[in-house]
Design an enzyme around this catalytic site. Structure first.
Site, PDB file in Angstrom:
ATOM      1  N   HIS A  93      -7.785  -4.789  -0.913  1.00  0.00           N
ATOM      2  CA  HIS A  93      -6.725  -3.982  -0.316  1.00  0.00           C
ATOM      3  C   HIS A  93      -6.679  -4.215   1.205  1.00  0.00           C
ATOM      4  O   HIS A  93      -7.687  -4.096   1.894  1.00  0.00           O
ATOM      5  CB  HIS A  93      -6.975  -2.491  -0.586  1.00  0.00           C
ATOM      6  N   SER A 109       0.825  -1.204   0.000  1.00  0.00           N
ATOM      7  CA  SER A 109       0.000   0.000   0.000  1.00  0.00           C
ATOM      8  C   SER A 109       0.864   1.260   0.000  1.00  0.00           C
ATOM      9  O   SER A 109       1.705   1.435  -0.869  1.00  0.00           O
ATOM     10  CB  SER A 109      -0.955  -0.045   1.202  1.00  0.00           C
ATOM     11  N   ASP A 160      -9.849  -3.881  -5.499  1.00  0.00           N
ATOM     12  CA  ASP A 160      -8.977  -2.879  -4.886  1.00  0.00           C
ATOM     13  C   ASP A 160      -9.036  -1.613  -5.732  1.00  0.00           C
ATOM     14  O   ASP A 160      -8.840  -1.656  -6.951  1.00  0.00           O
ATOM     15  CB  ASP A 160      -7.546  -3.415  -4.820  1.00  0.00           C
TER      16      ASP A 160
END
Length: 340
Positions: A310, A126, A280
């Site tokens: 995610h 991320s 995501d």
């Protein structure tokens, strides 16, 4: 709210691996955590520098310790976790600077940490993958340092310009990264007034000349059609708002949007492992970066998690909250790193 979220996170227990030695230290003022298997090794081990996710708001050394312990034990590596400073007290470019400075110190002292200089991997998830992309691009300017062997980017955020990509349309309300949460983190970390959110979303903050220049890297024309919506919304820039552009123009820096780095820098990057998840919002950033790397001759391995979302990486050891996609993702990363 940021401090409250961090407080809740601090209450979570740490799952400790008895077979992994954990050492807390500081590189200057930057807290880091070193993890390595307790069993002796007759030769220097592979080194992994790990940058954790959390939107520059949550995430911590404690929160990611079980994951990095697993990486250390399963790949027989020395793992360095970087505890960069984050919101609400710190803003751009503190996160990047902390990670870059800690990485340079580690690379200069690999032998003292028992790391083989020819087997160093940078890894992040991320926002950690976002800062990792910026750091490894910056390291191309330090030819005296040991060369990083590979980079591993797990559902990276690499573009803060085009928010009309298919994945942004399809997954804007999918936990754990919703559009509202992402923009809250972006605006707080980059010190952008939230009132410019709509201008950024509609492309009204994008000057036409810049779009013409960078469209070849940012447009969803570069994304395989199977990821498009059945009825894709065209990329149409809103009426240009100069005030919005002036307030957000720093997002055009390659340090903030690594997709915009020049071809020369991209061509110098090491072999790459990219992980994307179907459900995501930033899925398409990985797909765009994959094409950029391949166009410059960088070897790319890509793993797409069809049932992934995610943040699923951190749920692998959460028992009833763990999904099949969690271990599939982790096993793919471990398998790739073991091959280095």
């Amino acid at each position: 709210m940021p401090r409250f979220l961090q407080f809740l996170e601090s209450l979570m227990p740490i799952n400790k691996d008895p077979n992994v030695l954990v050492t807390d230290m500081h590189f200057g003022t930057i807290p880091v955590r070193l993890l390595k298997p307790k069993k002796a090794s007759s030769q220097p081990r592979r080194g992994i520098i790990f940058y954790h996710g959390g939107g520059a708001l949550t995430g911590s050394l404690d929160r990611y310790q079980s994951l990095c312990s697993l990486l250390a034990s399963e790949t027989d590596s020395v793992v360095l976790m970087v505890g960069y400073r984050k919101l609400p007290g710190y803003h751009h470019p503190v996160l990047t600077n902390d990670c870059q400075n800690a990485s340079i110190y580690f690379l200069k002292n690999l032998e003292s940490f028992g790391v083989d200089p020819s087997r160093v991997v940078l890894c992040g998830d991320s926002v950690g993958a976002w800062v990792m992309a910026a750091v490894i691009q910056a390291l191309t300017s330090f030819p005296s340092l040991p060369q990083v062997t590979a980079q591993v980017l797990i559902y990276p955020i690499l573009n803060l310009i085009n928010f009309q990509l298919p994945s942004h349309q399809q997954n804007k309300n999918v936990p754990f990264l919703t559009r509202d949460f992402m923009f809250m983190c972006i605006c707080k970390y980059l010190v952008i007034d939230p009132s410019w959110k709509d201008a950024m979303l509609t492309g009204a903050a994008i000057p036409l000349d810049k779009w013409k220049k960078y469209r070849k890297w940012l447009s969803y024309d570069n994304i395989p059609r199977r990821f498009w919506s059945q009825d894709p919304q065209p990329e149409i820039l809103g009426p240009f708002n100069e005030a919005a552009y002036l307030e957000t123009k720093h997002t055009w820096s390659a340090k903030i949007s690594p997709l915009l780095s020049d071809d020369k820098t991209i061509a110098q990057l090491p072999k790459t492992f990219l992980v994307s998840c179907e459900h995501d919002m930033v899925r398409d950033d990985a797909l765009l970066y994959k094409k950029r790397l391949e166009d410059q001759g960088v070897p790319v391995s890509w793993y797409h998690v069809e049932d992934g979302f995610h943040g699923c990486l951190l749920l692998f050891d959460k028992k009833c909250f763990s999904f099949p996609c969690c271990m599939k993702l982790i096993n793919a990363v471990i398998s790739y790193i073991k091959g280095i």
